[in-house]
Design a protein around this motif. Structure first.
Motif, PDB file in Angstrom:
ATOM      1  N   GLU A  94      -6.183  -1.144  -8.517  1.00 42.69           N
ATOM      2  CA  GLU A  94      -6.736  -0.498  -7.331  1.00 42.69           C
ATOM      3  C   GLU A  94      -5.938   0.750  -6.945  1.00 42.69           C
ATOM      4  O   GLU A  94      -6.494   1.705  -6.390  1.00 42.69           O
ATOM      5  CB  GLU A  94      -6.791  -1.469  -6.146  1.00 42.69           C
ATOM      6  N   ARG A  96      -4.442   2.790  -9.158  1.00 46.88           N
ATOM      7  CA  ARG A  96      -4.866   3.850 -10.083  1.00 46.88           C
ATOM      8  C   ARG A  96      -6.254   4.370  -9.717  1.00 46.88           C
ATOM      9  O   ARG A  96      -6.507   5.577  -9.767  1.00 46.88           O
ATOM     10  CB  ARG A  96      -4.859   3.308 -11.513  1.00 46.88           C
ATOM     11  N   GLN A  97      -7.149   3.461  -9.326  1.00 42.55           N
ATOM     12  CA  GLN A  97      -8.488   3.888  -8.946  1.00 42.55           C
ATOM     13  C   GLN A  97      -8.450   4.755  -7.683  1.00 42.55           C
ATOM     14  O   GLN A  97      -9.125   5.783  -7.597  1.00 42.55           O
ATOM     15  CB  GLN A  97      -9.382   2.672  -8.711  1.00 42.55           C
ATOM     16  N   ARG A 100      -7.156   8.275  -8.550  1.00 43.11           N
ATOM     17  CA  ARG A 100      -8.162   9.103  -9.222  1.00 43.11           C
ATOM     18  C   ARG A 100      -9.248   9.563  -8.254  1.00 43.11           C
ATOM     19  O   ARG A 100      -9.693  10.722  -8.291  1.00 43.11           O
ATOM     20  CB  ARG A 100      -8.783   8.325 -10.387  1.00 43.11           C
ATOM     21  N   HIS A 171      -9.727   3.490  -0.304  1.00 43.19           N
ATOM     22  CA  HIS A 171      -9.206   3.167  -1.634  1.00 43.19           C
ATOM     23  C   HIS A 171      -7.776   3.672  -1.810  1.00 43.19           C
ATOM     24  O   HIS A 171      -6.993   3.064  -2.546  1.00 43.19           O
ATOM     25  CB  HIS A 171     -10.115   3.784  -2.703  1.00 43.19           C
TER      26      HIS A 171
END
Length: 338
Positions: A94, A96-97, A100, A171
């Motif tokens: 989560e 890394r997401q 990005r 996020h």
């Protein structure tokens, strides 16, 4: 060759820049101290502080720049450093997401803002902010004013997570707590606010400015503030009702066992507390719940689901208060398994 492109390394310290610089550096110092004790010894401290100080320096550069091209360089540095900070815990998918997503949204907004800044500089005949701010009337009367305004506002809205570009911010909360506290609460999302305040003398005051900025800000307020507040009040209400039932019905919540109501009222359980002392404590707990509930109640149209949940919760608390003697004397409540 840089001055020939209009990129002058000029800085300007005025009241607005000083206020934001003080906030960035002051809160940054607290975050640095907090992160020292928050992070594990196994976390690479050197990398974390390198990313954090890079972000802090880029933010200070944004608020003190006197050249829009120089401001753009610092602007993109904040996107890059925030990407590294949000994805600091690389073992978390989560994280890394979120990194990005934040880089994609703010990066695309930054590209739009580059185009708007270039148009703005061409209209004003200079890329120095101190010169641009004196050309407000000429800029607003120019045919390219609206495209420049829209592109610059896209950059500001994406950076500050304004509606409809708000989806990346939740996020990004997968980052370590010091990162979330610094980037998303104190500095990064304030970059767009600062940019609008800085360029207001040149771009603000027009109908286009009002009809783009005001509805976007209002939509963001409704999206970011009311929904979380309702969930928070609903959670508080559930917790309060649990504690109220536990204390009136004679339940030891921490030990998850039943205490007979008669023993509870007589003070014969292991931690004796008088009924009237409990009533005073409950009254103190009830006050902030009612104030918090009523403070957001006018924002909810009657008949909507959030309003119904809120009113039902208040009704349950009132009815429970009216019939609590029966609950206390005849119907002991069990919470959890003993």
């Amino acid at each position: 060759w840089l001055p020939s492109l209009g990129l002058n390394v000029n800085f300007m310290l005025d009241g607005l820049g000083f206020l934001f610089a003080l906030m960035i550096l002051g809160i940054g110092l607290l975050i640095i101290l907090y992160a020292r004790f928050y992070l594990s010894k196994n976390d690479p401290m050197g990398n974390f502080y390198s990313y954090l100080l890079l972000f802090q320096g880029a933010m200070v550069g944004i608020v003190l720049s006197d050249n829009i091209l120089l401001l753009l360089i610092f602007w993109e540095l904040t996107s890059l450093s925030s990407f590294l900070l949000i994805g600091y815990w690389r073992h978390l998918p989560e994280g890394r997401q979120g990194a990005r997503m934040a880089l994609t949204v703010t990066g695309l907004g930054g590209l739009a803002m580059i185009g708007g800044m270039l148009i703005l500089g061409q209209i004003a005949g200079s890329y120095d902010i101190s010169v641009i701010l004196t050309q407000g009337e000429a800029i607003r009367a120019h045919d390219m004013y609206l495209p420049a305004l829209i592109l610059i506002l896209l950059g500001a809205f994406t950076k500050s997570a304004q509606f409809p570009f708000h989806f990346w911010l939740p996020h990004a909360m997968a980052a370590p707590t010091p990162v979330s506290a610094y980037l998303h609460s104190a500095t990064m999302v304030k970059a767009g606010v600062f940019l609008l305040a800085r360029l207001y003398p040149a771009l603000g005051g027009s109908d286009a400015w009002f009809w783009i900025v005001a509805p976007t800000g209002l939509a963001t307020l409704l999206k970011h503030r009311i929904d979380p507040a309702l969930h928070h009040v609903e959670h508080i209400g559930a917790t309060f009702r649990r504690d109220l039932l536990a204390e009136i019905g004679g339940v030891d919540v921490h030990r998850k066992r039943q205490v007979p109501a008669g023993d509870f009222l007589r003070g014969n359980h292991q931690e004796p507390t008088g009924f009237f002392e409990q009533a005073a404590e409950l009254r103190q707990r009830l006050q902030p719940v009612l104030v918090g509930s009523l403070s957001i109640a006018p924002l909810q149209p009657v008949g909507t689901e959030p309003a119904t949940v809120l009113l039902e919760g208040l009704r349950e608390m009132v009815l429970l208060g009216l019939r609590h003697p029966l609950l206390a004397l005849e119907h002991p409540v069990v919470i959890g398994q003993g």
